[in-house]
Design a protein around this motif. Structure first.
Motif, short mmCIF file in Angstrom:
data_model
loop_
_atom_site.label_atom_id
_atom_site.label_comp_id
_atom_site.label_asym_id
_atom_site.label_seq_id
_atom_site.Cartn_x
_atom_site.Cartn_y
_atom_site.Cartn_z
N THR A 36 -3.99 10.77 -0.99
CA THR A 36 -3.89 9.39 -0.58
C THR A 36 -3.02 9.31 0.66
N ASP A 37 -3.51 8.58 1.68
CA ASP A 37 -2.78 8.44 2.94
C ASP A 37 -2.72 6.97 3.33
N ASP A 38 -1.65 6.60 4.01
CA ASP A 38 -1.53 5.27 4.60
C ASP A 38 -2.00 5.40 6.04
N GLY B 187 -5.27 1.02 6.17
CA GLY B 187 -4.26 1.05 5.11
C GLY B 187 -4.36 2.25 4.19
N GLU B 188 -3.86 2.08 2.97
CA GLU B 188 -3.81 3.19 2.01
C GLU B 188 -5.20 3.51 1.51
#
Length: 413
Positions: A224-226, A231-232
């Motif tokens: 998971t990345d922002d 966004g996330e």
């Protein structure tokens, strides 16, 4: 001097390619487009005229073609006096079209690795199974062949080359992250050819880790990345074309590809796979009719090009690169954000097609001006990235970077 272009394929990506060639036909000259279904080619040419995409007056022509037929393809290259061939047809036709270019001397480009319809997820590196076997022939005949020059593969390869040349002394990892945060409003659909789409995810997931090939299952590993703008986002490690060339051309120990999937896509995909409906092997119905399950699924799903009018939202695709610079640890994310609705308003295609279709036209312009006319076979990371990314900045796919200084546009002189 103008360089006439032949576009092979008539899907959503081909529509983008045709419009962008038209916008630059002062350099690219006459534009021919060929597909099995000539009506689709004619519709694309009509859309060029309707949107006024031609920069200067020029010839447009539509042709019926079975691109698996090498002689017919070579004959069409000669008939249209095309010096550049942009292959955005099915990945099944790559080697046939490349053969026709070798026969005629035309420059060749594609946006994906060749696939054998009878095989799924071959032994890596995939380019070595087909395209790279023609390296010597391209060099001997002086034919420029640029492989995988869409967005991913393509632009992300240029991002990797840029990172290595300008931002790092040594690179530990390149994680290519592809997120489509848009919505097409359909219950289920794929953004490009369903047959090719599903084939990507039914075999092993190959990544390059610790300088060796590593195998995993689809949807086994996620992160998971922002991300900028979207966004996330959760993405899953999967096999992809660019890993296979970057692993051989850059001395980087870890190269992985991550793609975003919603839970709905994963659930539908899993059901289809478990039922055997994603198989490319023929089966017989109770009535004795032979069908290929994957082709049946493709037939009942929406045509990806039909998604464009209702698509909203954005994509975010880029390279998260980690390594060292001047003895210090460093991390950068080099990326692009594209908008589905803006793409449709400009060229009549959705954002996924737009990101795949603009880069080969930028490459064609660089071949026409001589900067990328290298008279041999190359992958994008083997070419200077700055002129390519500079053109993309001007053509609708601006490059941005996120690092310790924040997010900003990258401009190349």
């Amino acid at each position: 001097m103008k360089k006439n272009v032949l576009i092979i394929g008539a899907g959503g990506v081909a529509q983008v390619v045709a419009h962008k060639c038209a916008q630059h036909n002062d350099i690219l000259g006459n534009i021919a487009i060929a597909s099995r279904q000539v009506a689709k080619c004619e519709a694309i040419l009509s859309s060029i005229l309707e949107k006024g995409s031609l920069k200067v007056e020029g010839k447009l022509s539509a042709h019926a073609l079975d691109a698996m037929n090498i002689e017919a393809t070579a004959a069409l290259i000669r008939e249209t006096e095309s010096e550049i061939v942009i292959n955005v047809g099915s990945a099944f036709v790559n080697m046939s079209v490349l053969s026709a270019c070798l026969e005629t001397g035309a420059a060749y480009m594609d946006t994906a690795i060749h696939e054998d319809p009878a095989k799924i997820c071959e032994t890596p590196p995939w380019y070595a199974n087909y395209e790279w076997k023609r390296r010597q022939a391209c060099a001997e005949k002086g034919v420029t062949a640029i492989l995988g020059v869409g967005f991913d593969p393509g632009v992300v390869n240029a991002y990797a080359a840029l990172a290595q040349a300008e931002y790092f002394d040594s690179i530990d990892s390149i994680d290519i992250i592809d997120v489509n945060a848009g919505s097409h409003g359909r219950w289920f659909a794929t953004n490009f050819d369903p047959e090719i789409n599903f084939r990507e995810f039914t075999g092993q997931v190959w990544s390059w880790q610790n300088h060796q090939w590593t195998s995993n299952k689809m949807f086994e590993i996620k992160r998971t990345d922002d991300l900028p703008v979207v966004g996330e986002q959760t993405t899953y490690m999967t096999g992809h074309d660019e890993v296979h060339s970057l692993s051989q051309n850059l001395n980087v120990p870890n190269i992985r590809f991550w793609m975003g999937f919603g839970e709905h896509y994963i659930n539908v995909f899993t059901v289809l796979k478990n039922l055997g409906l994603l198989s490319e092997q023929p089966v017989k119905t109770a009535e004795g009719q032979e069908v290929v399950p994957l082709k049946v699924v493709k037939a009942v799903l929406p045509d990806p090009s039909s998604l464009a009018p209702d698509y909203t939202g954005k994509t975010c695709i880029g390279d998260l690169v980690k390594g060292r610079k001047d003895g210090q640890e460093k991390e950068v994310f080099i990326y692009n954000v594209a908008d589905h609705k803006e793409a449709y308003n400009e060229v009549g295609s959705q954002g996924i097609s737009y990101t795949a279709g603009v880069p080969p036209v930028a490459a064609a312009l660089l071949i026409a001006t001589g900067e990328w006319d290298v008279a041999r076979m190359v992958n994008v990371e083997e070419l200077p990235p700055q002129p390519f990314l500079n053109l993309l900045n001007q053509m609708g796919l601006p490059t941005r970077i996120r690092d310790e200084a924040g997010d900003r546009d990258l401009v190349f002189s």
